[in-house]
Design a protein around this motif. Structure first.
Motif, PDB file in Angstrom:
ATOM      1  N   GLU A   7       0.829  -1.207   0.000  1.00 48.86           N
ATOM      2  CA  GLU A   7       0.000   0.000   0.000  1.00 48.86           C
ATOM      3  C   GLU A   7       0.864   1.259   0.000  1.00 48.86           C
ATOM      4  N   GLU A   8       1.937   1.265   0.742  1.00 45.58           N
ATOM      5  CA  GLU A   8       2.828   2.430   0.754  1.00 45.58           C
ATOM      6  C   GLU A   8       3.457   2.641  -0.615  1.00 45.58           C
ATOM      7  N   ARG A   9       3.870   1.585  -1.257  1.00 45.02           N
ATOM      8  CA  ARG A   9       4.433   1.709  -2.610  1.00 45.02           C
ATOM      9  C   ARG A   9       3.392   2.209  -3.591  1.00 45.02           C
ATOM     10  N   ARG A  10       2.162   1.752  -3.439  1.00 42.49           N
ATOM     11  CA  ARG A  10       1.078   2.223  -4.301  1.00 42.49           C
ATOM     12  C   ARG A  10       0.849   3.715  -4.106  1.00 42.49           C
ATOM     13  N   ARG A  11       0.854   4.163  -2.850  1.00 45.29           N
ATOM     14  CA  ARG A  11       0.666   5.588  -2.559  1.00 45.29           C
ATOM     15  C   ARG A  11       1.794   6.425  -3.161  1.00 45.29           C
ATOM     16  N   GLN A  12       3.029   5.941  -3.040  1.00 47.97           N
ATOM     17  CA  GLN A  12       4.170   6.664  -3.608  1.00 47.97           C
ATOM     18  C   GLN A  12       4.061   6.748  -5.128  1.00 47.97           C
ATOM     19  N   ALA A  13       3.701   5.648  -5.757  1.00 47.58           N
ATOM     20  CA  ALA A  13       3.557   5.638  -7.213  1.00 47.58           C
ATOM     21  C   ALA A  13       2.435   6.573  -7.647  1.00 47.58           C
ATOM     22  N   GLN A  14       1.332   6.583  -6.915  1.00 51.63           N
ATOM     23  CA  GLN A  14       0.220   7.467  -7.252  1.00 51.63           C
ATOM     24  C   GLN A  14       0.626   8.927  -7.113  1.00 51.63           C
ATOM     25  N   ALA A  15       1.402   9.254  -6.082  1.00 48.18           N
ATOM     26  CA  ALA A  15       1.863  10.627  -5.893  1.00 48.18           C
ATOM     27  C   ALA A  15       2.758  11.066  -7.048  1.00 48.18           C
ATOM     28  N   LYS A  16       3.632  10.178  -7.508  1.00 43.10           N
ATOM     29  CA  LYS A  16       4.489  10.498  -8.647  1.00 43.10           C
ATOM     30  C   LYS A  16       3.657  10.695  -9.912  1.00 43.10           C
ATOM     31  N   TRP A  17       2.684   9.819 -10.124  1.00 40.07           N
ATOM     32  CA  TRP A  17       1.832   9.921 -11.307  1.00 40.07           C
ATOM     33  C   TRP A  17       1.026  11.225 -11.274  1.00 40.07           C
ATOM     34  N   ASP A  18       0.502  11.582 -10.099  1.00 34.81           N
ATOM     35  CA  ASP A  18      -0.257  12.825  -9.965  1.00 34.81           C
ATOM     36  C   ASP A  18       0.627  14.036 -10.258  1.00 34.81           C
TER      37      ASP A  18
END
Length: 74
Positions: A7-18
């Motif tokens: 979940e933390e990796r998903r959040r980090q990836a989403q922040a980069k994509w945003d």
């Protein structure tokens, strides 16, 4: 892998994509996988870099693996 780590990796990836989606600087993706390199991706990247420099245009060039059709929605 623990769910919390995923979940933390998903959040980090989403922040980069945003951040990419909100960037005022355009992103130029160049397919630089083995097939792209064989088709001239390195020369293409050099030409794009030169064009941007000559026209004083800011953009992020991102070499990527094989390009697949992408549907963008913003």
């Amino acid at each position: 892998m623990k769910p919390a780590v995923i979940e933390e990796r998903r959040r980090q990836a989403q922040a980069k994509w945003d951040a990419i989606g909100e960037s005022p600087v355009p992103y130029i993706y160049i397919g630089a996988g083995s097939c792209g390199l064989a088709a001239g991706a390195a020369d293409t990247q050099g030409a794009v870099e030169e064009y941007l420099k000559q026209h004083d245009f800011d953009a992020a060039i991102v070499p990527v693996g094989a390009l697949a059709p992408v549907t963008w929605s913003r």
